[in-house]
Design a protein around this motif. Structure first.
Motif, PDB file in Angstrom:
ATOM      1  N   GLU A  70       0.907  -1.308   0.064  1.00  0.00           N
ATOM      2  CA  GLU A  70       0.030  -0.103  -0.020  1.00  0.00           C
ATOM      3  C   GLU A  70       0.887   1.337  -0.053  1.00  0.00           C
ATOM      4  OE1 GLU A  70      -3.147  -0.083   3.049  1.00  0.00           O
ATOM      5  OE2 GLU A  70      -3.870   1.923   2.006  1.00  0.00           O
ATOM      6  N   TRP A  71       2.073   1.135   0.551  1.00  0.00           N
ATOM      7  CA  TRP A  71       2.954   2.499   0.679  1.00  0.00           C
ATOM      8  C   TRP A  71       4.492   2.278   1.115  1.00  0.00           C
ATOM      9  CZ3 TRP A  71       5.302   4.596   5.268  1.00  0.00           C
ATOM     10  CH2 TRP A  71       5.316   3.772   6.409  1.00  0.00           C
ATOM     11  N   GLU A  72       4.651   0.963   1.516  1.00  0.00           N
ATOM     12  CA  GLU A  72       6.034   0.853   1.817  1.00  0.00           C
ATOM     13  C   GLU A  72       6.803   0.399   0.790  1.00  0.00           C
ATOM     14  OE1 GLU A  72       4.809  -0.869   6.296  1.00  0.00           O
ATOM     15  OE2 GLU A  72       3.940  -1.645   4.845  1.00  0.00           O
ATOM     16  N   VAL A 110       6.989   5.686  -9.939  1.00  0.00           N
ATOM     17  CA  VAL A 110       7.103   7.376 -10.328  1.00  0.00           C
ATOM     18  C   VAL A 110       5.959   7.794  -9.877  1.00  0.00           C
ATOM     19  CG1 VAL A 110       7.728   8.923 -11.796  1.00  0.00           C
ATOM     20  CG2 VAL A 110       9.116   6.854 -11.772  1.00  0.00           C
ATOM     21  N   TRP A 111       5.603   8.930  -8.987  1.00  0.00           N
ATOM     22  CA  TRP A 111       4.290   9.341  -8.623  1.00  0.00           C
ATOM     23  C   TRP A 111       4.590  10.838  -8.420  1.00  0.00           C
ATOM     24  CZ3 TRP A 111       1.235   7.918  -3.462  1.00  0.00           C
ATOM     25  CH2 TRP A 111       0.005   8.429  -3.594  1.00  0.00           C
ATOM     26  N   TYR A 112       3.839  11.701  -8.958  1.00  0.00           N
ATOM     27  CA  TYR A 112       4.064  13.177  -8.634  1.00  0.00           C
ATOM     28  C   TYR A 112       3.931  13.452  -7.121  1.00  0.00           C
ATOM     29  CZ  TYR A 112      -0.781  13.968  -7.150  1.00  0.00           C
ATOM     30  OH  TYR A 112      -1.922  13.917  -6.518  1.00  0.00           O
ATOM     31  N   VAL A 154       4.334   4.218 -13.674  1.00  0.00           N
ATOM     32  CA  VAL A 154       3.870   5.900 -13.520  1.00  0.00           C
ATOM     33  C   VAL A 154       2.547   5.546 -13.140  1.00  0.00           C
ATOM     34  CG1 VAL A 154       3.619   7.991 -14.855  1.00  0.00           C
ATOM     35  CG2 VAL A 154       5.467   6.502 -15.360  1.00  0.00           C
ATOM     36  N   ASN A 155       2.390   6.375 -12.048  1.00  0.00           N
ATOM     37  CA  ASN A 155       1.173   6.671 -11.144  1.00  0.00           C
ATOM     38  C   ASN A 155       0.640   8.072 -11.248  1.00  0.00           C
ATOM     39  OD1 ASN A 155      -0.902   5.420  -9.490  1.00  0.00           O
ATOM     40  ND2 ASN A 155       0.090   6.367  -7.823  1.00  0.00           N
ATOM     41  N   GLU A 156      -0.640   8.310 -11.839  1.00  0.00           N
ATOM     42  CA  GLU A 156      -1.376   9.320 -11.715  1.00  0.00           C
ATOM     43  C   GLU A 156      -0.653  10.375 -12.471  1.00  0.00           C
ATOM     44  OE1 GLU A 156      -2.461  10.117  -7.568  1.00  0.00           O
ATOM     45  OE2 GLU A 156      -3.299   8.206  -7.516  1.00  0.00           O
TER      46      GLU A 156
HETATM   47  O1  G3I Z   1       2.027   3.473   9.828  1.00  0.00           O
HETATM   48  C1  G3I Z   1       2.805   4.665   9.688  1.00  0.00           C
HETATM   49  C2  G3I Z   1       2.847   5.325  11.244  1.00  0.00           C
HETATM   50  O2  G3I Z   1       3.382   4.255  12.058  1.00  0.00           O
HETATM   51  C3  G3I Z   1       3.567   6.586  11.270  1.00  0.00           C
HETATM   52  O3  G3I Z   1       3.517   6.992  12.571  1.00  0.00           O
HETATM   53  C4  G3I Z   1       2.628   7.464  10.384  1.00  0.00           C
HETATM   54  C5  G3I Z   1       3.070   8.979  10.192  1.00  0.00           C
HETATM   55  O4  G3I Z   1       4.597   9.020   9.539  1.00  0.00           O
HETATM   56  O5  G3I Z   1       2.727   7.111   8.962  1.00  0.00           O
HETATM   57  C6  G3I Z   1       2.212   5.872   8.838  1.00  0.00           C
HETATM   58  O6  G3I Z   1       2.269   5.451   7.715  1.00  0.00           O
HETATM   59  C7  G3I Z   1       1.445   5.955   6.710  1.00  0.00           C
HETATM   60  C8  G3I Z   1       0.660   4.928   5.904  1.00  0.00           C
HETATM   61  O7  G3I Z   1      -0.318   5.387   4.781  1.00  0.00           O
HETATM   62  C9  G3I Z   1      -0.213   4.056   6.705  1.00  0.00           C
HETATM   63  O8  G3I Z   1      -1.407   4.606   7.345  1.00  0.00           O
HETATM   64  C10 G3I Z   1       2.039   6.887   5.535  1.00  0.00           C
HETATM   65  O9  G3I Z   1       2.902   8.108   6.522  1.00  0.00           O
HETATM   66  C11 G3I Z   1       1.148   7.476   4.502  1.00  0.00           C
HETATM   67  O10 G3I Z   1       2.069   8.262   3.487  1.00  0.00           O
HETATM   68  C12 G3I Z   1       0.296   6.113   3.837  1.00  0.00           C
HETATM   69  O11 G3I Z   1      -0.585   6.653   2.913  1.00  0.00           O
HETATM   70  C13 G3I Z   1      -0.676   5.939   1.829  1.00  0.00           C
HETATM   71  C14 G3I Z   1      -0.895   6.831   0.506  1.00  0.00           C
HETATM   72  O12 G3I Z   1      -1.196   6.089  -0.699  1.00  0.00           O
HETATM   73  C15 G3I Z   1       0.573   7.773   0.296  1.00  0.00           C
HETATM   74  O13 G3I Z   1       1.441   6.484  -0.040  1.00  0.00           O
HETATM   75  C16 G3I Z   1      -2.052   5.167   2.006  1.00  0.00           C
HETATM   76  O14 G3I Z   1      -1.744   4.234   3.302  1.00  0.00           O
HETATM   77  C17 G3I Z   1      -2.441   4.435   0.709  1.00  0.00           C
HETATM   78  O15 G3I Z   1      -3.738   4.045   0.832  1.00  0.00           O
HETATM   79  C18 G3I Z   1      -2.463   5.498  -0.458  1.00  0.00           C
HETATM   80  O16 G3I Z   1      -2.687   4.642  -1.565  1.00  0.00           O
HETATM   81  C19 G3I Z   1      -3.023   5.760  -2.691  1.00  0.00           C
HETATM   82  C20 G3I Z   1      -2.224   4.906  -3.835  1.00  0.00           C
HETATM   83  O17 G3I Z   1      -0.811   4.591  -3.773  1.00  0.00           O
HETATM   84  C21 G3I Z   1      -2.433   5.665  -5.257  1.00  0.00           C
HETATM   85  N1  G3I Z   1      -3.776   5.951  -5.327  1.00  0.00           N
HETATM   86  C22 G3I Z   1      -4.507   6.744  -4.499  1.00  0.00           C
HETATM   87  C23 G3I Z   1      -4.411   5.899  -3.169  1.00  0.00           C
HETATM   88  C24 G3I Z   1      -5.277   6.677  -2.045  1.00  0.00           C
HETATM   89  O18 G3I Z   1      -4.446   7.778  -1.911  1.00  0.00           O
END
Ligand code: G3I
Length: 352
Positions: A70-72, A110-112, A154-156
């Protein structure tokens, strides 16, 4: 009464109470294993924190055969301020997928929206921006070669209003089109076997954005980019017009590439439309998940890349950050199947 008898009575009473709570918490809705009825992969997004939750793991393994980090696996986690790379959590997700026979969809190179300090503060006297960009893609895709069978490269890329392409750090430094072409080329070199995707959202809701997305697809293909698939994220609301998802998936299918409903969720709280009841709103939600499945089933089998749920349970959804009462997923907070899960399973079972 002996101690053993008291324990038996107490245990029975507790079990009954739990059943009653379960019954009050969610009417039992039956949904067969989605991956067992689907003629294409069913995915879910995943975080390392999910892997430590047995209920999430059981639900994911019962219904899904693909994971999308999802993000890692994004720059925000991988690219360190000094330009180095951190792979511990992406490795955990990749190992989990590999050990359990799940496909892994890499997301997102790659994502803006991601401009990590490692690039913003790059000392270009030491290494060029282009070299750092190439090194990042090569290192990440190369590390999961043979495990991540596909990538959102490439995303979005399309502008929010659908009019042309987004500006971004990557576009400014490497060119509006060339940064995209470059990313596909580096990814292909790093993993010749991976299916490489262009991924975007609101393609169901904005014809202009869908058109720009298709034009970019044509331009990349014409330039010889190794583009193999198109992802429509499908973040929609319960009042989305019937047919919108089907039209978008069908339009993407016309390009002859793999089509991925890549981040499906159906927000209840973002829906503006009026519904007669919660049950009606839930039926509308189920119809939209079913429409996504039917749209993929209407494609030639070779183009049905799959359907990925963005948040397995309501509590796993990113939308809960926006509204804690939203319930966009097909399983409730406890992992019980909702009407949407049954609707999706029923649609998937109607294999063409
Ligand atoms: O889990 C950590 C937490 O331990 C920490 O304290 C906190 C603050 O730093 O961050 C937490 O992680 C966050 C993670 O979500 C889990 O909640 C990240 O900062 C945060 O950036 C991450 O956001 C993700 C987001 O993309 C940005 O990467 C969302 O989960 C995820 O659902 C979202 O997914 C995007 C797709 O990639 C692209 N399309 C849109 C979609 C929704 O925005």
């Amino acid at each position: 009464m002996s101690a053993a008898s008291r324990r038996a009575v107490l245990g029975g009473a507790l079990a009954l109470a739990a059943c009653e709570r379960q019954a009050k918490s969610a009417p039992a809705v039956y949904a067969p294993s989605l991956k067992s009825v689907a003629p294409f992969p069913i995915g879910t997004c995943a975080q390392v924190s999910h892997l430590q939750q047995p209920l999430w793991v059981d639900l994911a393994l019962r219904h899904c055969n693909r994971l999308t980090p999802e993000w890692e696996m994004k720059m925000e986690y991988v690219v360190q301020p000094d330009g180095g790379f951190l792979f511990d959590r992406p490795d955990r997700l990749a190992d989990f997928a590999r050990d359990r026979g799940l496909r892994l969809h890499g997301h997102a190179l790659v994502w803006y929206a991601q401009k990590p300090a490692g690039f913003l503060n790059l000392d270009e006297r030491r290494v060029s921006f282009a070299r750092a960009y190439d090194n990042y893609i090569t290192a990440l895709v190369g590390r999961y070669r043979g495990v991540a069978a596909s990538w959102d490269v490439v995303n979005e890329a399309i502008a929010e209003d659908g009019d042309g392409w987004r500006d971004s750090l990557w576009a400014q430094k490497l060119g509006p089109f060339d940064h995209m072409r470059r990313a596909f080329d580096r990814a292909r070199e790093a993993d010749p076997g991976a299916v490489l995707f262009l991924n975007d959202y609101n393609l169901e809701l904005m014809p202009k954005k869908l058109d720009s997305f298709l034009r970019l697809t044509e331009q990349l293909l014409k330039a010889g980019a190794p583009l193999g698939g198109l992802g429509t994220q499908t973040h929609v609301a319960a009042d989305t017009e019937a047919g919108a998802i089907g039209r978008a998936v069908s339009a993407l299918g016309q390009m002859g590439l793999a089509v991925h409903v890549s981040e499906a969720d159906v927000s209840m709280t973002r829906a503006q439309g009026m519904f007669a009841s919660r049950a009606e709103r839930e039926r509308a939600q189920g119809r939209l998940y079913a429409e996504a499945a039917e749209a993929l089933l209407a494609l030639p089998p070779a183009q049905r890349f799959g359907l990925t749920l963005w948040g397995l349970r309501d509590r796993d959804s990113w939308l809960r950050n926006e509204n804690p009462t939203d319930s966009p997923a097909i399983f409730d907070d406890s992992g019980n199947a909702k009407p949407a899960a049954a609707a999706l399973a029923e649609a998937l079972s109607r294999n063409r």
